[in-house]
Enzyme design. Structure first.
Site, short mmCIF file in Angstrom:
data_model
loop_
_atom_site.label_atom_id
_atom_site.label_comp_id
_atom_site.label_asym_id
_atom_site.label_seq_id
_atom_site.Cartn_x
_atom_site.Cartn_y
_atom_site.Cartn_z
N ARG A 122 13.58 11.87 -10.14
CA ARG A 122 14.30 11.07 -9.13
C ARG A 122 13.88 11.35 -7.69
O ARG A 122 14.59 11.01 -6.75
CB ARG A 122 15.82 11.25 -9.26
CG ARG A 122 16.35 10.83 -10.60
CD ARG A 122 17.84 10.56 -10.56
NE ARG A 122 18.29 10.15 -11.87
CZ ARG A 122 18.64 10.99 -12.82
NH1 ARG A 122 18.63 12.29 -12.61
NH2 ARG A 122 19.03 10.53 -13.99
N LYS A 143 6.05 3.84 2.87
CA LYS A 143 5.98 2.81 1.83
C LYS A 143 5.00 3.28 0.77
O LYS A 143 3.84 3.60 1.09
CB LYS A 143 5.44 1.50 2.42
CG LYS A 143 6.48 0.59 2.97
CD LYS A 143 5.80 -0.76 3.17
CE LYS A 143 6.72 -1.76 3.80
NZ LYS A 143 6.03 -3.07 3.93
N GLU A 185 -7.19 -2.62 9.96
CA GLU A 185 -5.78 -2.27 10.27
C GLU A 185 -5.65 -1.83 11.74
O GLU A 185 -4.59 -2.03 12.35
CB GLU A 185 -5.26 -1.18 9.33
CG GLU A 185 -5.36 -1.50 7.83
CD GLU A 185 -4.23 -2.38 7.27
OE1 GLU A 185 -3.58 -3.12 8.02
OE2 GLU A 185 -4.02 -2.30 6.03
N GLU A 237 12.21 -2.26 6.55
CA GLU A 237 11.73 -3.65 6.67
C GLU A 237 12.84 -4.69 6.57
O GLU A 237 12.78 -5.61 5.77
CB GLU A 237 10.63 -3.94 5.64
CG GLU A 237 9.80 -5.15 6.05
CD GLU A 237 8.50 -5.31 5.27
OE1 GLU A 237 7.84 -4.29 5.01
OE2 GLU A 237 8.18 -6.45 4.93
N ASN A 245 2.87 -6.74 8.38
CA ASN A 245 2.26 -7.55 7.32
C ASN A 245 1.36 -8.65 7.86
O ASN A 245 0.90 -9.49 7.09
CB ASN A 245 3.34 -8.18 6.45
CG ASN A 245 3.97 -7.16 5.55
OD1 ASN A 245 3.28 -6.55 4.75
ND2 ASN A 245 5.27 -6.98 5.67
N HIS A 248 -1.48 -10.07 5.87
CA HIS A 248 -1.34 -9.54 4.50
C HIS A 248 -0.81 -10.55 3.49
O HIS A 248 -0.93 -10.33 2.30
CB HIS A 248 -0.44 -8.30 4.50
CG HIS A 248 -1.12 -7.07 5.02
ND1 HIS A 248 -1.61 -6.98 6.31
CD2 HIS A 248 -1.41 -5.87 4.44
CE1 HIS A 248 -2.15 -5.79 6.48
NE2 HIS A 248 -2.06 -5.09 5.37
N HIS A 265 -9.39 -3.68 0.91
CA HIS A 265 -8.12 -4.11 1.49
C HIS A 265 -8.35 -4.68 2.90
O HIS A 265 -7.85 -5.74 3.25
CB HIS A 265 -7.14 -2.93 1.52
CG HIS A 265 -5.82 -3.28 2.11
ND1 HIS A 265 -4.95 -4.17 1.53
CD2 HIS A 265 -5.21 -2.86 3.26
CE1 HIS A 265 -3.86 -4.29 2.29
NE2 HIS A 265 -4.00 -3.50 3.34
P1 NAD Z 1 -9.07 3.97 -1.02
O1 NAD Z 1 -8.05 5.01 -1.12
O2 NAD Z 1 -9.50 3.27 -2.25
O3 NAD Z 1 -10.36 4.59 -0.32
C1 NAD Z 1 -11.50 3.79 -0.15
C2 NAD Z 1 -12.73 4.40 -0.84
O4 NAD Z 1 -13.20 5.50 -0.07
C3 NAD Z 1 -12.46 4.94 -2.23
O5 NAD Z 1 -13.57 4.66 -3.04
C4 NAD Z 1 -12.35 6.44 -2.00
O6 NAD Z 1 -12.71 7.17 -3.15
C5 NAD Z 1 -13.33 6.66 -0.89
N1 NAD Z 1 -13.05 7.79 -0.01
C6 NAD Z 1 -11.85 8.21 0.43
N2 NAD Z 1 -11.99 9.18 1.32
C7 NAD Z 1 -13.32 9.43 1.44
C8 NAD Z 1 -14.09 10.30 2.23
N3 NAD Z 1 -13.51 11.12 3.12
N4 NAD Z 1 -15.44 10.28 2.10
C9 NAD Z 1 -16.02 9.41 1.24
N5 NAD Z 1 -15.35 8.53 0.48
C10 NAD Z 1 -14.01 8.54 0.59
O7 NAD Z 1 -8.64 2.81 -0.03
P2 NAD Z 1 -8.05 2.81 1.45
O8 NAD Z 1 -8.83 1.77 2.13
O9 NAD Z 1 -7.96 4.16 2.05
O10 NAD Z 1 -6.56 2.31 1.21
C11 NAD Z 1 -6.29 1.01 0.72
C12 NAD Z 1 -4.92 0.96 0.11
O11 NAD Z 1 -3.94 1.32 1.07
C13 NAD Z 1 -4.54 -0.40 -0.42
O12 NAD Z 1 -4.05 -0.27 -1.72
C14 NAD Z 1 -3.45 -0.85 0.51
O13 NAD Z 1 -2.54 -1.70 -0.12
C15 NAD Z 1 -2.83 0.45 0.91
N6 NAD Z 1 -2.07 0.41 2.17
C16 NAD Z 1 -0.81 0.91 2.17
C17 NAD Z 1 -0.06 0.93 3.33
C18 NAD Z 1 1.30 1.53 3.33
O14 NAD Z 1 2.03 1.39 4.32
N7 NAD Z 1 1.71 2.22 2.30
C19 NAD Z 1 -0.60 0.44 4.52
C20 NAD Z 1 -1.90 -0.06 4.50
C21 NAD Z 1 -2.63 -0.06 3.32
ZN ZN Z 2 -2.69 -3.13 4.96
#
Ligand code: NAD
Ligand code: ZN
Length: 363
Positions: A122, A143, A185, A237, A245, A248, A265
């Site tokens: 939980r 989030k 972003e 939100e 968003n 998005h 993304h």
């Molecule tokens: P990700 O975590 O997939 O990372 C992108 C790629 O980079 C992956 O292949 C990862 O293995 C690689 N990687 C990570 N760190 C590395 C490093 N230091 N050196 C080399 N490679 C590295 O993707 P992301 O772009 O970080 O995140 C995207 C996700 O975040 C989406 O699912 C999106 O929906 C989410 N998101 C969430 C919020 C929130 O408020 N929770 C906000 C924005 C985005």
């Molecule tokens: Zn985003």
């Protein structure tokens, strides 16, 4: 650099800088996590060979009881199967209510590990250790979610971390495509809240090659500050947080329609922001020179139009199941002016016509 992230339910520290990961043990002690506490690191199979040993060694040297679980890298890993596998591993490692999950990776690891933490017994504590530029956004604000094949981030929770430890040294290995993704972003944060920052970006970041050193650090700081100020105002939100968003509604529809991981993304959000501007021009009857924004985006290598393979009617269906929609009416974040946005309701037939027009523009 240190910041305090404040929401209605919690205050927590954010450490940002080259070498921030070394501060982890002293930070943990200040959070009432004494040596001996079980720490469960969740990371992915790209980040693990680069940084897992280093982080594990730092924590083990401070006499924490460290476990790790590695998921595949990429958006497709934000799945129910990996969520379940993490829970299984957590139970087998004997994590209890005092244990702490450490999310070491990008937004995928952060969102998944955060949701594991939100629901294990939980809810237990967790720490965000972002390793991508994009995660300046995802690691702040609490989030957490996994994807469903029918929709992005459909299953999730609000669960704030105990701390965010952002070691910018980890960004040195990030591939160019992921820098670009995270930069979307940063641009979003400027467009929704800060005209001066937008102008600074246009003047100072001519190409992705400019995103290093002090300029990169400035983008991260500004992005975090804007994100934090929105979340401080509206954690769950019910109002302004929806502004985050921007781009998005279509972005998420594209990600799930094309298959998770086809576009990054940020690439999906870049197309989504251009569409949001395109709709804003028609909705408010004024011009933001969307074509010039598109030229600016394409200078960084972003895709600026809808992929040919995608059907606009299917995108509309996905947009109707977006979390901002009520009773099947699409609600999109629109640009009133640079630095100012609002949420507007859009009728299906208009939206579909605009999607079709957007798909054909520039032909
Ligand atoms: P990700 O975590 O997939 O990372 C992108 C790629 O980079 C992956 O292949 C990862 O293995 C690689 N990687 C990570 N760190 C590395 C490093 N230091 N050196 C080399 N490679 C590295 O993707 P992301 O772009 O970080 O995140 C995207 C996700 O975040 C989406 O699912 C999106 O929906 C989410 N998101 C969430 C919020 C929130 O408020 N929770 C906000 C924005 C985005
Ligand atoms: Zn985003």
């Amino acid at each position: 650099i240190e910041r305090t992230i404040e929401t209605a339910t919690k205050r927590y520290p954010l450490l940002l800088g080259d070498g921030a990961a070394r501060e982890l043990p002293s930070l943990l002690r200040s959070l009432a996590c004494p040596p001996g506490t079980k720490l469960f690191i969740i990371t992915d199979d790209t980040v693990a060979p680069l940084y897992l040993d280093e982080v594990r060694a730092t924590l083990a040297a401070a006499e924490y009881d460290v476990y790790a679980y590695v998921i595949p890298s990429g958006e497709a890993a934000k799945s129910f199967d990996n969520y379940y596998a993490c829970q299984t591993a957590a139970i087998k490692c004997g994590l209890d209510r005092r244990s702490v999950i450490v999310a070491l990776g990008g937004g995928v690891v952060g969102d998944l590990a955060g949701f594991v933490a939100a629901t294990y017994m939980r809810g237990i504590r967790y720490i965000q250790m972002p390793t991508t530029l994009l995660a300046h956004d995802s690691a702040v604000g609490g989030k957490v979610a996994i994807n469903h094949p029918l929709g992005k981030n459909m299953i999730g929770a609000f669960h704030q971390p105990e701390a965010v430890v952002y070691d910018t040294a980890f960004l040195r290995t990030l591939p160019e495509r992921e820098i670009r993704s995270g930069f979307a972003e940063v641009i979003k944060h400027a467009l929704i809240r800060d005209r001066r920052f937008y102008e600074w970006l246009r003047a100072e970041i001519k190409t992705l090659a400019d995103l290093h050193g002090d300029k990169l650090a400035y983008c991260i700081e500004k992005g975090i500050d804007i994100k934090a100020s929105v979340v401080r105002e509206d954690e769950k939100e019910t109002g302004v947080r929806a502004h985050l968003n921007f781009g998005h509604t279509l972005g998420h529809a594209l990600e799930s329609e094309l298959g998770y991981g086809t576009l990054t993304h940020g690439e999906a959000v870049a197309i989504g922001m251009l569409f949001a501007v395109f709709v804003s021009e028609r909705f408010y009857g004024r011009s933001f020179a969307e074509h010039r924004l598109a030229d600016w985006f394409s200078g960084y290598g972003f895709p600026v139009s809808l992929p040919a393979a995608v059907q606009t009617s299917r995108l509309l269906e996905k947009m109707k199941s977006d979390k901002k929609a009520y009773a099947g009416t699409v609600r999109m974040v629109l640009l009133c002016e640079i630095g100012d946005v609002e949420v507007a309701e859009l009728e299906d037939d208009k939206l579909l016509a605009w999607l079709n027009e957007f798909a054909r523009r520039g032909e």
